[in-house]
Write an enzyme that holds these catalytic residues in place. Structure first.
Site, PDB file in Angstrom:
ATOM      1  N   GLU A   1      -0.754  92.182  27.690  1.00  0.00           N
ATOM      2  CA  GLU A   1      -1.902  92.857  28.304  1.00  0.00           C
ATOM      3  C   GLU A   1      -1.628  93.257  29.753  1.00  0.00           C
ATOM      4  OE1 GLU A   1      -5.572  90.593  28.499  1.00  0.00           O
ATOM      5  OE2 GLU A   1      -6.643  92.329  29.303  1.00  0.00           O
TER       6      GLU A   1
ATOM      7  N   ASP B   1      -1.788  88.059  24.883  1.00  0.00           N
ATOM      8  CA  ASP B   1      -2.933  88.091  25.799  1.00  0.00           C
ATOM      9  C   ASP B   1      -2.907  86.761  26.553  1.00  0.00           C
ATOM     10  OD1 ASP B   1      -5.344  88.217  27.116  1.00  0.00           O
ATOM     11  OD2 ASP B   1      -6.428  89.040  25.383  1.00  0.00           O
TER      12      ASP B   1
ATOM     13  N   ILE C   1      -4.719  85.449  28.991  1.00  0.00           N
ATOM     14  CA  ILE C   1      -6.046  84.803  29.013  1.00  0.00           C
ATOM     15  C   ILE C   1      -6.991  85.739  28.280  1.00  0.00           C
ATOM     16  CG2 ILE C   1      -7.993  83.963  30.373  1.00  0.00           C
ATOM     17  CD1 ILE C   1      -6.134  83.271  32.621  1.00  0.00           C
ATOM     18  N   ASP C   2      -7.411  85.347  27.101  1.00  0.00           N
ATOM     19  CA  ASP C   2      -8.442  86.113  26.411  1.00  0.00           C
ATOM     20  C   ASP C   2      -9.774  85.454  26.748  1.00  0.00           C
ATOM     21  OD1 ASP C   2      -9.209  88.274  24.691  1.00  0.00           O
ATOM     22  OD2 ASP C   2      -9.877  86.705  23.319  1.00  0.00           O
TER      23      ASP C   2
ATOM     24  N   THR D   1     -11.189  86.542  30.142  1.00  0.00           N
ATOM     25  CA  THR D   1     -11.016  86.464  31.607  1.00  0.00           C
ATOM     26  C   THR D   1     -12.356  86.372  32.333  1.00  0.00           C
ATOM     27  OG1 THR D   1      -8.897  87.580  31.515  1.00  0.00           O
ATOM     28  CG2 THR D   1     -10.046  87.669  33.618  1.00  0.00           C
TER      29      THR D   1
ATOM     30  N   ASP E   1      -5.848  91.384  21.941  1.00  0.00           N
ATOM     31  CA  ASP E   1      -7.043  90.551  21.759  1.00  0.00           C
ATOM     32  C   ASP E   1      -7.128  89.991  20.337  1.00  0.00           C
ATOM     33  OD1 ASP E   1      -8.248  91.036  24.351  1.00  0.00           O
ATOM     34  OD2 ASP E   1      -8.736  93.055  23.640  1.00  0.00           O
TER      35      ASP E   1
HETATM   36  N1  LIG Z   1     -12.189  97.441  27.275  1.00  0.00           N
HETATM   37  C1  LIG Z   1     -12.593  96.435  26.484  1.00  0.00           C
HETATM   38  N2  LIG Z   1     -13.598  96.623  25.636  1.00  0.00           N
HETATM   39  C2  LIG Z   1     -14.005  95.625  24.860  1.00  0.00           C
HETATM   40  N3  LIG Z   1     -13.482  94.396  24.854  1.00  0.00           N
HETATM   41  C3  LIG Z   1     -12.499  94.151  25.682  1.00  0.00           C
HETATM   42  C4  LIG Z   1     -12.004  95.157  26.535  1.00  0.00           C
HETATM   43  N4  LIG Z   1     -11.009  94.664  27.234  1.00  0.00           N
HETATM   44  C5  LIG Z   1     -10.881  93.403  26.853  1.00  0.00           C
HETATM   45  N5  LIG Z   1     -11.789  93.052  25.925  1.00  0.00           N
HETATM   46  C6  LIG Z   1     -11.924  91.729  25.314  1.00  0.00           C
HETATM   47  O1  LIG Z   1     -13.257  91.530  24.831  1.00  0.00           O
HETATM   48  C7  LIG Z   1     -13.663  90.176  25.035  1.00  0.00           C
HETATM   49  C8  LIG Z   1     -14.784  90.115  26.040  1.00  0.00           C
HETATM   50  O2  LIG Z   1     -15.827  90.946  25.677  1.00  0.00           O
HETATM   51  C9  LIG Z   1     -12.429  89.484  25.518  1.00  0.00           C
HETATM   52  O3  LIG Z   1     -11.708  89.082  24.385  1.00  0.00           O
HETATM   53  C10 LIG Z   1     -11.726  90.579  26.281  1.00  0.00           C
HETATM   54  O4  LIG Z   1     -10.357  90.306  26.499  1.00  0.00           O
HETATM   55  P1  LIG Z   1      -9.797  89.840  27.942  1.00  0.00           P
HETATM   56  O5  LIG Z   1     -10.590  88.721  28.413  1.00  0.00           O
HETATM   57  O6  LIG Z   1      -8.380  89.533  27.609  1.00  0.00           O
HETATM   58  O7  LIG Z   1      -9.886  91.050  28.848  1.00  0.00           O
HETATM   59 MG   LIG Z   2      -8.219  89.738  25.635  1.00  0.00          MG
HETATM   60 MG   LIG Z   3      -6.709  88.928  28.616  1.00  0.00          MG
END
Ligand SMILES: Nc1ncnc2c1ncn2[C@@H]1O[C@H](CO)[C@@H](O)[C@H]1OP(=O)(O)O
Ligand SMILES: [Mg+2]
Ligand SMILES: [Mg+2]
Length: 290
Positions: free
Chosen positions: A69, A89, A91-92, A94, A219
């Site tokens: 990511e 990923d 940290i999923d 964040t 994700d």
């Molecule tokens: N642009 C985006 N639209 C929707 N969900 C997203 C996104 N970018 C990341 N996510 C992911 O959706 C979830 C939160 O709604 C998390 O798993 C997040 O991952 P992340 O924390 O790695 O950014």
């Molecule tokens: Mg994620």
């Molecule tokens: Mg992430």
């Protein structure tokens, strides 16, 4: 021919090691930068964990490729080839991590010939290690997982995510999807803030379905095989075959529940993960300081 178990074992051990970095920072104040929207966040820990994982894997498997990511946000290509590829990923969840909401995961998938061989989702604060290997079942901390098998959408707990998009079309589509599901009706709609852990709940049977539009391959690549190996179904929100680059997913306890959700849920346009960003002006990733 390799069954890639050595890679799986290595992935599990480095996910556990890297989680120490996540947990050490979890309760601290974080410095946050924005990516594609005011709700798409990145911290120094996301970037550090990705570096830790990739450098450890590269030292052990020097010919393998990566889709990470934070590497993609920094300009690396997001292209899946036939070569052995780790999709990471760091940290999923964040936003959860920044706010200390205790659902954050390290998600690692591994593909060969574009087919996922295994997936690892480590929910760090909960100390829950989900994993699945193609053809060998799905497990949570070593215990075998089984999706609920529910066939009636009106009896389902459905998990989704609000997502990071804040433009009018994405917001109205996302809220009207939730409204239409509640009108079916379903038993409940939930959102934990991490797509990877959300989907693993379909694998445990604790939830019956998950859908999401706008997430990325890192994700959901790992949790998709975890759902499938637990006997669940994964498809595109338009009812077609699952494509981890399409930015759309339904994971469900059964084909009939997946189809019922596909009939209700509408997608908003998202650029594919593997689309060349120079050919499109919309939704460019990249880190902006705030
Ligand atoms: N642009 C985006 N639209 C929707 N969900 C997203 C996104 N970018 C990341 N996510 C992911 O959706 C979830 C939160 O709604 C998390 O798993 C997040 O991952 P992340 O924390 O790695 O950014
Ligand atoms: Mg994620
Ligand atoms: Mg992430």
């Amino acid at each position: 021919m390799s069954d890639w178990t050595d890679c799986l074992d290595f992935g599990v051990s480095i996910a556990k090691q890297a989680s120490e970095t996540v947990l050490a920072a979890f309760l601290l104040q974080k410095e946050v930068q924005l990516k594609s929207s005011p709700a798409d966040l990145v911290t120094e820990t996301d970037q550090r964990v990705e570096r830790i994982l990739i450098s450890a894997i590269r030292a052990r498997f020097p010919l393998h490729r990566f889709i990470g990511e934070e590497s993609v946000a920094a300009g690396e290509p997001c292209v899946l080839t036939d070569e052995p590829t780790w999709i990471i990923d760091p940290i999923d969840g964040t936003v959860n991590f920044v706010h200390r909401f205790p659902f954050v995961a390290i998600s690692i998938a591994f593909t060969v010939n574009k087919q996922t061989e295994f997936g690892i989702v480590y929910s760090c604060v909960e100390d829950k290690l989900f994993h699945a290997q193609r053809g060998r079942g799905a497990f949570l901390n070593g215990e075998k997982l089984q999706a609920s098998g529910q066939e009636d959408v009106s009896k389902c707990v459905v998990v989704t995510e609000i997502g990071a998009e804040r433009d009018d079309l994405a917001l109205s589509t996302m809220t009207s999807n939730i409204l239409r599901l509640l009108q079916l009706p379903v038993h409940g709609v939930r959102a934990l803030g991490t797509a990877a852990v959300d989907m693993c709940h379909v694998a445990t049977g604790g939830a019956d379905a998950y859908y999401h539009i706008g997430m990325h391959c890192w994700d959901i690549a790992a949790s998709a095989i975890i759902v499938q190996e637990a006997g669940g179904v994964v498809m595109d929100t338009d009812g077609s075959d699952f494509d981890m680059m399409s930015r759309r997913v339904i994971a469900a306890s059964s084909t009939s529940v997946a189809n019922s959700i596909a009939q209700v849920v509408q997608a908003f346009p998202c650029r594919r993960d593997d689309e060349d960003p120079t050919r499109c002006v919309c939704g460019a990733a990249g880190v902006k300081g705030v």
